[in-house]
Write a protein that holds these residues in place. Structure first.
Motif, PDB file in Angstrom:
ATOM      1  N   VAL A  32       1.046  -1.269   0.413  1.00 38.72           N
ATOM      2  CA  VAL A  32      -0.065  -0.202  -0.061  1.00 38.72           C
ATOM      3  C   VAL A  32       1.164   1.699  -0.292  1.00 38.72           C
ATOM      4  CG1 VAL A  32      -2.160   1.400   1.418  1.00 38.72           C
ATOM      5  CG2 VAL A  32      -2.210  -0.812   1.031  1.00 38.72           C
ATOM      6  N   LEU A  33       1.942   1.107   0.212  1.00 39.04           N
ATOM      7  CA  LEU A  33       2.283   2.444   0.733  1.00 39.04           C
ATOM      8  C   LEU A  33       3.753   2.947  -0.638  1.00 39.04           C
ATOM      9  CD1 LEU A  33       4.367   1.775   4.694  1.00 39.04           C
ATOM     10  CD2 LEU A  33       2.188   3.068   3.804  1.00 39.04           C
ATOM     11  N   LEU A  34       3.740   1.292  -1.248  1.00 37.40           N
ATOM     12  CA  LEU A  34       4.756   1.678  -2.162  1.00 37.40           C
ATOM     13  C   LEU A  34       3.965   2.337  -3.869  1.00 37.40           C
ATOM     14  CD1 LEU A  34       7.167  -1.138  -2.958  1.00 37.40           C
ATOM     15  CD2 LEU A  34       7.344   0.836  -2.543  1.00 37.40           C
ATOM     16  N   ARG A  35       2.421   2.245  -3.385  1.00 37.35           N
ATOM     17  CA  ARG A  35       1.266   1.819  -4.281  1.00 37.35           C
ATOM     18  C   ARG A  35       1.338   4.272  -3.991  1.00 37.35           C
ATOM     19  NH1 ARG A  35      -3.515   2.711  -3.827  1.00 37.35           N
ATOM     20  NH2 ARG A  35      -4.078   0.860  -2.072  1.00 37.35           N
ATOM     21  N   TYR A  36       1.178   4.408  -2.408  1.00 34.61           N
ATOM     22  CA  TYR A  36       0.762   5.644  -2.545  1.00 34.61           C
ATOM     23  C   TYR A  36       2.468   6.422  -2.880  1.00 34.61           C
ATOM     24  CZ  TYR A  36      -3.123   6.337  -0.417  1.00 34.61           C
ATOM     25  OH  TYR A  36      -4.881   5.456  -0.154  1.00 34.61           O
ATOM     26  N   ALA A  58      -2.210   7.093   3.338  1.00 29.73           N
ATOM     27  CA  ALA A  58      -1.880   5.922   3.360  1.00 29.73           C
ATOM     28  C   ALA A  58      -1.142   5.294   4.689  1.00 29.73           C
ATOM     29  CB  ALA A  58      -0.289   6.023   2.622  1.00 29.73           C
ATOM     30  N   ASP A  59      -1.136   6.149   6.034  1.00 30.90           N
ATOM     31  CA  ASP A  59      -0.955   5.113   7.243  1.00 30.90           C
ATOM     32  C   ASP A  59      -2.269   4.673   7.220  1.00 30.90           C
ATOM     33  OD1 ASP A  59       0.885   8.045   7.072  1.00 30.90           O
ATOM     34  OD2 ASP A  59       0.217   7.108   9.212  1.00 30.90           O
ATOM     35  N   LEU A  60      -3.739   5.132   7.277  1.00 36.97           N
ATOM     36  CA  LEU A  60      -4.824   4.574   6.886  1.00 36.97           C
ATOM     37  C   LEU A  60      -5.109   3.297   6.101  1.00 36.97           C
ATOM     38  CD1 LEU A  60      -6.792   7.644   7.491  1.00 36.97           C
ATOM     39  CD2 LEU A  60      -6.050   6.624   8.885  1.00 36.97           C
ATOM     40  N   GLU A  61      -4.565   3.299   5.520  1.00 37.53           N
ATOM     41  CA  GLU A  61      -5.236   2.003   4.408  1.00 37.53           C
ATOM     42  C   GLU A  61      -3.994   0.968   4.799  1.00 37.53           C
ATOM     43  OE1 GLU A  61      -5.024   1.453  -0.252  1.00 37.53           O
ATOM     44  OE2 GLU A  61      -5.654   3.096   0.212  1.00 37.53           O
ATOM     45  N   GLN A  63      -2.916   0.123   7.400  1.00 29.65           N
ATOM     46  CA  GLN A  63      -3.285  -0.903   8.414  1.00 29.65           C
ATOM     47  C   GLN A  63      -3.898  -1.209   8.533  1.00 29.65           C
ATOM     48  OE1 GLN A  63      -2.829   1.676  12.603  1.00 29.65           O
ATOM     49  NE2 GLN A  63      -5.528   1.361  12.631  1.00 29.65           N
ATOM     50  N   ALA A  64      -5.300  -0.978   7.341  1.00 25.00           N
ATOM     51  CA  ALA A  64      -6.177  -1.917   7.321  1.00 25.00           C
ATOM     52  C   ALA A  64      -5.775  -2.962   6.756  1.00 25.00           C
ATOM     53  CB  ALA A  64      -7.072  -0.835   6.135  1.00 25.00           C
ATOM     54  N   ALA A  65      -4.538  -3.129   5.892  1.00 26.92           N
ATOM     55  CA  ALA A  65      -4.364  -3.682   5.242  1.00 26.92           C
ATOM     56  C   ALA A  65      -3.714  -4.883   6.125  1.00 26.92           C
ATOM     57  CB  ALA A  65      -3.377  -3.231   3.798  1.00 26.92           C
ATOM     58  N   VAL A  66      -2.818  -4.451   6.942  1.00 26.77           N
ATOM     59  CA  VAL A  66      -2.183  -5.413   7.494  1.00 26.77           C
ATOM     60  C   VAL A  66      -3.317  -5.802   8.417  1.00 26.77           C
ATOM     61  CG1 VAL A  66      -0.770  -4.678   9.949  1.00 26.77           C
ATOM     62  CG2 VAL A  66      -0.397  -3.683   8.139  1.00 26.77           C
ATOM     63  N   VAL A  67      -4.078  -4.761   9.305  1.00 31.99           N
ATOM     64  CA  VAL A  67      -5.697  -6.077  10.229  1.00 31.99           C
ATOM     65  C   VAL A  67      -5.863  -6.885   9.767  1.00 31.99           C
ATOM     66  CG1 VAL A  67      -7.388  -5.475  11.214  1.00 31.99           C
ATOM     67  CG2 VAL A  67      -5.811  -3.841  11.376  1.00 31.99           C
ATOM     68  N   LYS A  68      -6.370  -6.838   8.501  1.00 31.26           N
ATOM     69  CA  LYS A  68      -6.968  -7.763   7.806  1.00 31.26           C
ATOM     70  C   LYS A  68      -6.278  -9.101   7.135  1.00 31.26           C
ATOM     71  CE  LYS A  68      -9.159  -8.607   2.501  1.00 31.26           C
ATOM     72  NZ  LYS A  68      -9.368  -8.103   1.654  1.00 31.26           N
ATOM     73  N   VAL A  69      -4.818  -8.939   6.903  1.00 29.54           N
ATOM     74  CA  VAL A  69      -4.540 -10.417   7.089  1.00 29.54           C
ATOM     75  C   VAL A  69      -4.555 -10.480   8.249  1.00 29.54           C
ATOM     76  CG1 VAL A  69      -1.980 -11.432   7.160  1.00 29.54           C
ATOM     77  CG2 VAL A  69      -2.511  -9.648   5.424  1.00 29.54           C
ATOM     78  N   ILE A  70      -3.592  -9.689   9.674  1.00 32.48           N
ATOM     79  CA  ILE A  70      -3.808 -10.693  11.293  1.00 32.48           C
ATOM     80  C   ILE A  70      -4.879 -10.934  11.069  1.00 32.48           C
ATOM     81  CG2 ILE A  70      -3.406 -10.198  13.305  1.00 32.48           C
ATOM     82  CD1 ILE A  70      -1.579  -8.442  12.215  1.00 32.48           C
ATOM     83  N   GLU A  71      -6.462 -11.058  11.103  1.00 34.08           N
ATOM     84  CA  GLU A  71      -8.051 -10.833  11.295  1.00 34.08           C
ATOM     85  C   GLU A  71      -7.906 -12.637  10.910  1.00 34.08           C
ATOM     86  OE1 GLU A  71      -9.842  -7.051  13.222  1.00 34.08           O
ATOM     87  OE2 GLU A  71     -10.334  -6.938  11.476  1.00 34.08           O
ATOM     88  N   ALA A  72      -7.569 -12.619   9.179  1.00 35.94           N
ATOM     89  CA  ALA A  72      -8.121 -13.728   8.715  1.00 35.94           C
ATOM     90  C   ALA A  72      -7.128 -14.348   9.180  1.00 35.94           C
ATOM     91  CB  ALA A  72      -8.039 -13.462   7.302  1.00 35.94           C
ATOM     92  N   ALA A  73      -5.946 -15.163   9.592  1.00 33.97           N
ATOM     93  CA  ALA A  73      -5.392 -16.052  10.369  1.00 33.97           C
ATOM     94  C   ALA A  73      -5.208 -16.245  11.539  1.00 33.97           C
ATOM     95  CB  ALA A  73      -3.677 -15.392   9.407  1.00 33.97           C
TER      96      ALA A  73
END
Length: 280
Positions: A32-36, A58-61, A63-73
């Motif tokens: 996400v950070l690289l895209r921004y 970018a911070d907020l998006e 974090q959303a990507a990080v949380v999505k991975v953790i919550e799924a696993a």
């Protein structure tokens, strides 16, 4: 373990499986950070904060990507993060995340920033990952094992002499007493004939520089737990020592931080403790 699936109930205590989760989460946030970064960066001052205390979309998006991975696993695990993720830290399974450490660098197009992910088991730092999206470098550690940059094992500098060291530092947003205390400590470090001072603006990567032996020591008089949660384990498993700047153990609250090679910590502590700002 397939990072696209859940960590099994028995694997909740498999730290290497959780390292895979942390790595995937860090890379997802970093993408996400690289895209921004590649499309241009927009930032703004945090609500109620100083003009130089920045946050970006970018911070907020990220974090959303990080949380999505953790919550799924790891469903049911708690997550503490910089951007409005405040939870009870007295839990069995706690993730501590910084989706963009080095926001001011990021906002000013300085290519030195990171995603920091830590996992605490029963209050003990057990997994740490710090990922630099621009360079592609990823530092990691698992409790009781050792620290790596990529596939290569890293170690802290073993010197016991400040005069043979490069020292890193950070400045908190306070530009009053805390800034003056930091400058006084820097002056005394220079008086010990250190090779130099470096202020790079991303604490998680500064701690990895200690773990890699590039910095003999790093100090900052106030950091949030997500700034140092992953880095503290990476330093420890690389043979270093990390405390607050008065020599006390770190917790999960804002704190001063001093990290150094095992043989150098006491000498650095004598300086950081002497100039530590008084609590307000």
């Amino acid at each position: 373990m397939s990072v696209s699936g859940r960590v099994s109930r028995n694997a909740d205590h498999d730290l290497n499986a959780l390292l895979d989760v942390a790595f995937s989460a860090a890379v997802a946030g970093g993408n996400v950070l690289l895209r921004y970064w590649n499309s241009g960066v927009s930032s703004r001052s945090k609500e109620g904060g100083k003009s130089y205390d920045l946050v970006s979309d970018a911070d907020l998006e990220s974090q959303a990507a990080v949380v999505k991975v953790i919550e799924a696993a790891c469903p049911g695990h708690s997550i503490l993060g910089e951007e409005d993720l405040q939870v009870d830290t007295n839990v069995q399974h706690l993730w501590v995340v910084d989706p963009l450490d080095g926001t001011n660098n990021f906002a000013h197009r300085v290519p030195h920033f990171a995603v920091s992910i830590a996992y605490f088991q029963d209050g003990v730092p057990s997994v740490g990952v710090v990922h630099s999206p621009v360079t592609g470098s990823t530092y990691s550690a698992v409790r009781g094992q050792f620290s790596r940059c990529g596939v290569h094992r890293i170690r802290c500098d073993e010197t016991s002499e400040l005069s043979k060291s490069l020292v890193g530092c950070g400045f908190y947003y306070d530009r009053g007493d805390m800034m003056r205390s930091t400058l006084a400590a820097i002056e005394e470090f220079f008086g010990q004939d250190i090779h130099g001072i470096r202020r790079l603006g991303t604490a998680s990567l500064d701690l990895c520089a200690v773990a890699s032996g590039r910095f003999g020591a790093f100090f900052e008089y106030k950091l949030s737990p997500w700034d140092y949660a992953a880095g503290q384990l990476i330093v420890t498993e690389a043979g270093g020592k990390i405390t607050d700047a008065r020599g006390n153990p770190l917790g999960l609250t804002p704190s001063s931080v001093l990290a150094a090679g095992e043989n150098l910590h006491a000498a650095a502590l004598a300086i950081t403790m002497k100039h530590h700002p008084a609590p307000k």
